[in-house]
Design a protein around this motif. Sequence first.
Motif, PDB file in Angstrom:
ATOM      1  N   LYS A   7       0.850  -1.201   0.000  1.00 26.90           N
ATOM      2  CA  LYS A   7       0.000   0.000   0.000  1.00 26.90           C
ATOM      3  C   LYS A   7       0.880   1.245   0.000  1.00 26.90           C
ATOM      4  CE  LYS A   7      -3.883   2.068   2.571  1.00 26.90           C
ATOM      5  NZ  LYS A   7      -3.268   3.176   3.335  1.00 26.90           N
ATOM      6  N   ARG A  10       2.170   1.886  -3.401  1.00 28.04           N
ATOM      7  CA  ARG A  10       1.131   2.418  -4.285  1.00 28.04           C
ATOM      8  C   ARG A  10       0.915   3.906  -4.012  1.00 28.04           C
ATOM      9  NH1 ARG A  10      -1.724  -2.532  -3.478  1.00 28.04           N
ATOM     10  NH2 ARG A  10      -3.022  -1.569  -1.867  1.00 28.04           N
ATOM     11  N   THR A  11       0.934   4.255  -2.722  1.00 29.34           N
ATOM     12  CA  THR A  11       0.743   5.672  -2.365  1.00 29.34           C
ATOM     13  C   THR A  11       1.901   6.494  -2.931  1.00 29.34           C
ATOM     14  OG1 THR A  11      -0.382   5.036  -0.344  1.00 29.34           O
ATOM     15  CG2 THR A  11       0.424   7.302  -0.480  1.00 29.34           C
ATOM     16  N   SER A  13       3.813   5.848  -5.453  1.00 34.96           N
ATOM     17  CA  SER A  13       3.649   5.943  -6.913  1.00 34.96           C
ATOM     18  C   SER A  13       2.609   6.963  -7.310  1.00 34.96           C
ATOM     19  CB  SER A  13       3.194   4.603  -7.497  1.00 34.96           C
ATOM     20  OG  SER A  13       4.282   3.770  -7.684  1.00 34.96           O
ATOM     21  N   ARG A  14       1.536   6.969  -6.548  1.00 35.38           N
ATOM     22  CA  ARG A  14       0.436   7.874  -6.866  1.00 35.38           C
ATOM     23  C   ARG A  14       0.884   9.313  -6.667  1.00 35.38           C
ATOM     24  NH1 ARG A  14      -3.343   6.063  -3.369  1.00 35.38           N
ATOM     25  NH2 ARG A  14      -3.684   8.015  -2.232  1.00 35.38           N
ATOM     26  N   GLU A  17       3.165  10.305  -9.569  1.00 38.96           N
ATOM     27  CA  GLU A  17       2.371  10.566 -10.769  1.00 38.96           C
ATOM     28  C   GLU A  17       1.683  11.916 -10.665  1.00 38.96           C
ATOM     29  OE1 GLU A  17       2.861   8.542 -13.309  1.00 38.96           O
ATOM     30  OE2 GLU A  17       1.793  10.174 -14.333  1.00 38.96           O
ATOM     31  N   ALA A  18       1.144  12.199  -9.479  1.00 38.59           N
ATOM     32  CA  ALA A  18       0.483  13.489  -9.251  1.00 38.59           C
ATOM     33  C   ALA A  18       1.481  14.635  -9.359  1.00 38.59           C
ATOM     34  CB  ALA A  18      -0.182  13.501  -7.867  1.00 38.59           C
ATOM     35  N   GLU A  39      -3.937  16.486  -5.835  1.00 37.65           N
ATOM     36  CA  GLU A  39      -3.963  15.713  -7.080  1.00 37.65           C
ATOM     37  C   GLU A  39      -3.823  14.219  -6.796  1.00 37.65           C
ATOM     38  OE1 GLU A  39      -4.256  16.996 -10.294  1.00 37.65           O
ATOM     39  OE2 GLU A  39      -3.999  15.047 -11.265  1.00 37.65           O
ATOM     40  N   ALA A  40      -3.045  13.903  -5.759  1.00 40.08           N
ATOM     41  CA  ALA A  40      -2.823  12.509  -5.398  1.00 40.08           C
ATOM     42  C   ALA A  40      -3.909  11.977  -4.458  1.00 40.08           C
ATOM     43  CB  ALA A  40      -1.456  12.347  -4.719  1.00 40.08           C
ATOM     44  N   ASP A  41      -4.790  12.877  -4.052  1.00 34.21           N
ATOM     45  CA  ASP A  41      -5.868  12.499  -3.127  1.00 34.21           C
ATOM     46  C   ASP A  41      -5.299  11.912  -1.839  1.00 34.21           C
ATOM     47  OD1 ASP A  41      -8.757  10.273  -3.110  1.00 34.21           O
ATOM     48  OD2 ASP A  41      -8.526  12.328  -2.367  1.00 34.21           O
ATOM     49  N   CYS A  42      -4.322  12.630  -1.261  1.00 35.24           N
ATOM     50  CA  CYS A  42      -3.776  12.184   0.008  1.00 35.24           C
ATOM     51  C   CYS A  42      -3.449  13.411   0.861  1.00 35.24           C
ATOM     52  CB  CYS A  42      -2.522  11.325  -0.203  1.00 35.24           C
ATOM     53  SG  CYS A  42      -1.080  12.237  -0.771  1.00 35.24           S
TER      54      CYS A  42
END
Lengths: 194, 194
Positions: A7, A10-11, A13-14, A17-18, A39-42
Amino acid sequence: MSQTVRKGERTRSRILEAARVVFARHGYERATIRAIAAEADCDKSSVIQYFGTKQQLFREAVDWQVDLGELAAEDPRRQGESYLRSMLADFTDHPDVPMIALLRAAMTSEDAAQLLREKVTAGSIDPVAATLEGPDVRLRAALIGAVMFGVTVQRELLRLPDLAAADLEDVLRLAAPLVQQLLDTPHGAPTGDL
Amino acid sequence: MSQTVRKGERTRSRILEAARVVFARHGYERATIRAIAAEADCDKSSVIQYFGTKQQLFREAVDWQVDLGELAAEDPRRQGESYLRSMLADFTDHPDVPMIALLRAAMTSEDAAQLLREKVTAGSIDPVAATLEGPDVRLRAALIGAVMFGVTVQRELLRLPDLAAADLEDVLRLAAPLVQQLLDTPHGAPTGDL
């Protein structure tokens, strides 16, 4: 690998990408960790936890490498076409590629410009130069990069109408020989296999 | 011409020069009329009086034209060298040229990007295309621009080390033939006189 580790990856990476998206759209200085987190929703704190600073996030987000192995043409006389086709396709397929982010940032940030110089030199000029024979190996490799950069940026990023409207095969028919001329050792012999 | 009119023209010129500097350094969106006025050492109200809006000031500041008459080579087989030498010299001599301002702005502003497309097409691609014979006239002219753009931006603006460190004559020796190849009509005959 545990679920928590997966997880986390994945975070991470996200977020990367953002970051590419935000850096590409706004440039380095106007990009903020807050915008990247959104943008990454975190959380903003997650971004800082994984990357520390905007600068470090930027360095990782724009990390890219030319894999020359993938681009080796069976016929060395078509190597120029292979390189140029690949670079143009990259931009067409991935409009927010790391290169755009880095280029935009490099226009107004000397830190980003220095990073661009390092990455382009190590990631593409050095590998291409290693495949060349004859005189002026470094300068020929650098000019290959510059020619491909010019065509790609004007066609895919700035979208100058004559270039953007042309069929890819027509662009390659006229431009690939220019790259090939730099690859070939003077007096006509194409550079040997990669 | 009265003294008042001459003074007005000098002020206008000074503002345009200041605008080029500010747009080149900060890009279009981050540039402000206040910053331009400061750079020009005049009132913000003067800037607005002469140009109205930032957008209009930008359009005038980045106005440039390729004067092909100045660049006509005596020997048509050296036309490529003449074009490329001239473009590289422009950047070396005038680091805040309008092109840099426009390019930086075009990276993050679609309005600026559209202006760049219009200016490059009308100011350099159209005139060069008018001198070419044979097939693919528009695309060849556009590629000439793209090749010269790539070499110039990487050497003079981004200052990639291998290109920036190379002697100008070495760059021309290797890159001018590429431009010449696009100028020449297929089957080798150089394009006729301008």
